[in-house]
Motif scaffolding. Structure first.
Motif, PDB file in Angstrom:
ATOM      1  N   UNK A   1    -137.103  84.228  51.464  1.00  0.00           N
ATOM      2  CA  UNK A   1    -137.930  82.905  50.141  1.00  0.00           C
ATOM      3  C   UNK A   1    -137.738  82.106  50.338  1.00  0.00           C
ATOM      4  N   UNK A   2    -137.811  80.993  50.397  1.00  0.00           N
ATOM      5  CA  UNK A   2    -137.845  80.226  50.327  1.00  0.00           C
ATOM      6  C   UNK A   2    -138.289  78.730  48.964  1.00  0.00           C
ATOM      7  N   UNK A   3    -137.783  77.795  47.943  1.00  0.00           N
ATOM      8  CA  UNK A   3    -138.986  76.992  48.048  1.00  0.00           C
ATOM      9  C   UNK A   3    -138.155  75.491  47.664  1.00  0.00           C
ATOM     10  N   UNK A   4    -138.838  75.015  48.548  1.00  0.00           N
ATOM     11  CA  UNK A   4    -138.171  73.048  48.321  1.00  0.00           C
ATOM     12  C   UNK A   4    -139.548  72.721  47.315  1.00  0.00           C
ATOM     13  N   UNK A   5    -138.642  71.689  46.277  1.00  0.00           N
ATOM     14  CA  UNK A   5    -139.886  70.894  45.285  1.00  0.00           C
ATOM     15  C   UNK A   5    -138.874  69.183  45.423  1.00  0.00           C
ATOM     16  N   UNK A   6    -139.467  68.905  46.101  1.00  0.00           N
ATOM     17  CA  UNK A   6    -138.897  66.944  46.684  1.00  0.00           C
ATOM     18  C   UNK A   6    -139.243  66.307  46.125  1.00  0.00           C
ATOM     19  N   UNK A   7    -138.363  65.593  44.817  1.00  0.00           N
ATOM     20  CA  UNK A   7    -138.342  64.490  44.209  1.00  0.00           C
ATOM     21  C   UNK A   7    -139.587  63.592  44.207  1.00  0.00           C
ATOM     22  N   UNK A   8    -140.268  63.042  43.270  1.00  0.00           N
ATOM     23  CA  UNK A   8    -140.946  62.672  43.591  1.00  0.00           C
ATOM     24  C   UNK A   8    -142.504  62.899  44.023  1.00  0.00           C
TER      25      UNK A   8
END
Length: 328
Positions: free
Chosen positions: A257-264
């Motif tokens: 399981x992976x999560x990417x949270x893009x800043x802005x």
């Protein structure tokens, strides 16, 4: 690159099997590398679901000489179409996937086209319904069924181009909910599941939990999932917030399981659309393409170099410093 690999192999061979290997295939792995000169075919077709008497428009991206490539399906957001997400379709196709963008009647661009601007918000709210979610998730197996038929059909333009034992599912916003539903999410309140066992992995852009039963919805997800959202990923339709989108990852069981949270990152960061006066961070699409491609390569192609890249420090080199990147 080939010469370099041969050189490293010879060095490794002289060290003996007990010595540490000085080079890994992951050193040369680059999920952004493509032959930009390769022409990508973009073809429109329509799937007829006989059982529901429903036409499902699709757009297929592929390389001209592609044979038995893994298949990626994509479900658009509310009010979208099969023509959205071209940056994804072309890149993934150049990485030797057959990419199929679905269009879902009833929650596609038809809900707002030819509708006066003052009435569009109401049309969107009406279309964001449980009924349309059900229609969407039933579109997915209908399309896979038809792809299987076309792949076997001598003379069809898609004949022998697809490996339908290696299918990935992706989607954005309402398409993320569609993807969640067909790749492992449960709906305990209504005692319903739409999981399609032919899907092996999922990339989910702008995810969200159900309003009821969220604590149990994701506890049984066994497939590899990659979630993507942003620190400004909100939408006026559907009631999802930045906080609610971030609730999905902690609810998933560990394992691939992976999560990417893009800043802005805004809701539109995952689309080709840039709203008026909205400035897009030019690195966001690059980051989305890099980690999604490595994910597909790792879990659909079983590429060990991609898996090493994905689970090591390499993603941080393509992401912005303030982006959140985690796995479990």
């Amino acid at each position: 690159m080939f010469l370099r690999q041969v050189q490293h192999f010879l060095i490794y061979a002289t060290l003996g099997m007990g010595a540490a290997a000085p080079w890994s295939a992951a050193d040369d792995y680059d999920p952004l590398a493509v032959d930009a000169a390769s022409p990508v075919l973009s073809e429109t077709m329509s799937v007829h679901d006989q059982r529901r008497q429903r036409e499902i428009p699709i757009r297929v991206y592929r390389l001209p000489a592609e044979k038995e490539a893994p298949v990626l399906l994509f479900s658009h957001g509310l009010g979208g179409s099969r023509d959205m997400g071209r940056f994804l379709g072309e890149h993934w196709a150049r990485r030797h996937y057959v990419v199929v963008f679905l269009q879902h009647p009833g929650s596609d661009e038809s809900i707002w086209k030819d509708v006066p601007p003052a009435r569009r918000a109401g049309a969107f709210l009406k279309a964001a319904s449980g009924e349309n979610l059900k229609l969407r998730v039933e579109d997915v197996p209908a399309v896979i069924d038809q792809l299987e038929k076309w792949n076997r059909e001598s003379g069809h333009v898609l004949a022998n181009t697809m490996d339908l034992k290696r299918i990935g599912m992706s989607g954005h916003s309402f398409g993320a909910q569609t993807t969640q539903a067909v790749s492992g999410q449960e709906f305990p309140i209504i005692h319903q599941t739409w999981t399609d066992r032919r899907i092996l992995a999922a990339v989910i852009m702008s995810p969200g939990p159900p309003k009821i039963g969220a604590d149990k919805a994701f506890s049984s997800v066994t497939l590899p999932w990659m979630l993507m959202t942003g620190t400004e990923d909100v939408s006026p339709i559907g009631g999802q917030t930045v906080e609610s989108r971030r609730e999905v990852y902690p609810a998933l069981p560990p394992g691939d399981k992976y999560e990417l949270v893009l800043d802005g990152g805004k809701h539109s960061a995952f689309t080709d659309v840039s709203r008026r006066l909205e400035q897009r961070n030019p690195t966001h699409h690059r980051s989305i393409l890099a980690v999604s491609t490595a994910f597909w390569d790792a879990y659909l192609k079983k590429d060990p170099a991609a898996k090493t890249w994905l689970t090591g420090d390499a993603p941080r080199k393509v992401l912005d410093p303030k982006d959140i990147w985690q796995r479990k």
